[in-house]
Write a protein that holds these residues in place. Sequence first.
Motif, PDB file in Angstrom:
ATOM      1  N   ALA A  95       0.825  -1.206   0.000  1.00 17.71           N
ATOM      2  CA  ALA A  95       0.000   0.000   0.000  1.00 17.71           C
ATOM      3  C   ALA A  95       0.862   1.259   0.000  1.00 17.71           C
ATOM      4  N   ASP A  96       1.947   1.240   0.764  1.00 15.49           N
ATOM      5  CA  ASP A  96       2.821   2.418   0.845  1.00 15.49           C
ATOM      6  C   ASP A  96       3.501   2.697  -0.497  1.00 15.49           C
ATOM      7  N   SER A  97       3.987   1.646  -1.163  1.00 12.92           N
ATOM      8  CA  SER A  97       4.634   1.819  -2.471  1.00 12.92           C
ATOM      9  C   SER A  97       3.647   2.385  -3.486  1.00 12.92           C
ATOM     10  N   ALA A  98       2.425   1.866  -3.474  1.00 12.74           N
ATOM     11  CA  ALA A  98       1.406   2.352  -4.416  1.00 12.74           C
ATOM     12  C   ALA A  98       1.078   3.814  -4.138  1.00 12.74           C
ATOM     13  N   ALA A  99       0.888   4.166  -2.878  1.00 12.88           N
ATOM     14  CA  ALA A  99       0.546   5.546  -2.517  1.00 12.88           C
ATOM     15  C   ALA A  99       1.675   6.507  -2.870  1.00 12.88           C
ATOM     16  N   GLU A 100       2.918   6.131  -2.575  1.00 18.24           N
ATOM     17  CA  GLU A 100       4.064   7.000  -2.871  1.00 18.24           C
ATOM     18  C   GLU A 100       4.209   7.273  -4.360  1.00 18.24           C
ATOM     19  N   ARG A 101       3.740   6.338  -5.202  1.00 14.39           N
ATOM     20  CA  ARG A 101       3.892   6.474  -6.649  1.00 14.39           C
ATOM     21  C   ARG A 101       2.598   6.909  -7.339  1.00 14.39           C
ATOM     22  N   GLY A 102       1.578   7.215  -6.570  1.00 17.13           N
ATOM     23  CA  GLY A 102       0.311   7.682  -7.127  1.00 17.13           C
ATOM     24  C   GLY A 102      -0.459   6.609  -7.860  1.00 17.13           C
ATOM     25  N   VAL A 103      -0.256   5.347  -7.501  1.00 16.73           N
ATOM     26  CA  VAL A 103      -0.943   4.227  -8.139  1.00 16.73           C
ATOM     27  C   VAL A 103      -2.174   3.879  -7.296  1.00 16.73           C
TER      28      VAL A 103
END
Length: 120
Positions: free
Chosen positions: A81-89
């Motif tokens: 979830a953090d990776s997706a949020a940081e990349r706007g996904v």
Amino acid sequence: MAKSLLLISRQAPWSGPGAREALDIVLAGGAFDLPIGLLFLDDGVFQLIARQDAKAVQQKDLSANLQALPMFGVEDLFICADSAAERGVATEALALADLSVLGAVDIAALIDRYDQVITL
């Protein structure tokens, strides 16, 4: 009893061979009924964006490999979830519908569940 394997895919789909190799390993493991999971982490979350134009970068499209995962028995699919949020996904509009969305604490527990872990 077969050892379980978690593959962590951390590369964007067009940044090199890592994304394709990760999918190939997971598909091969699934074909041999290996207990296997796939976690999309860091730039690996970009692999899950629907309707990518692989021809624009003169690459082969990975979406067919992603769609084949359930047919090969690979059902343990996870996204950070953090990776997706940081990349706007946005996790609601990804190419795969049956993904478990995990936070950092959940990922640590996930890694502990598997006998072997490979990161690409």
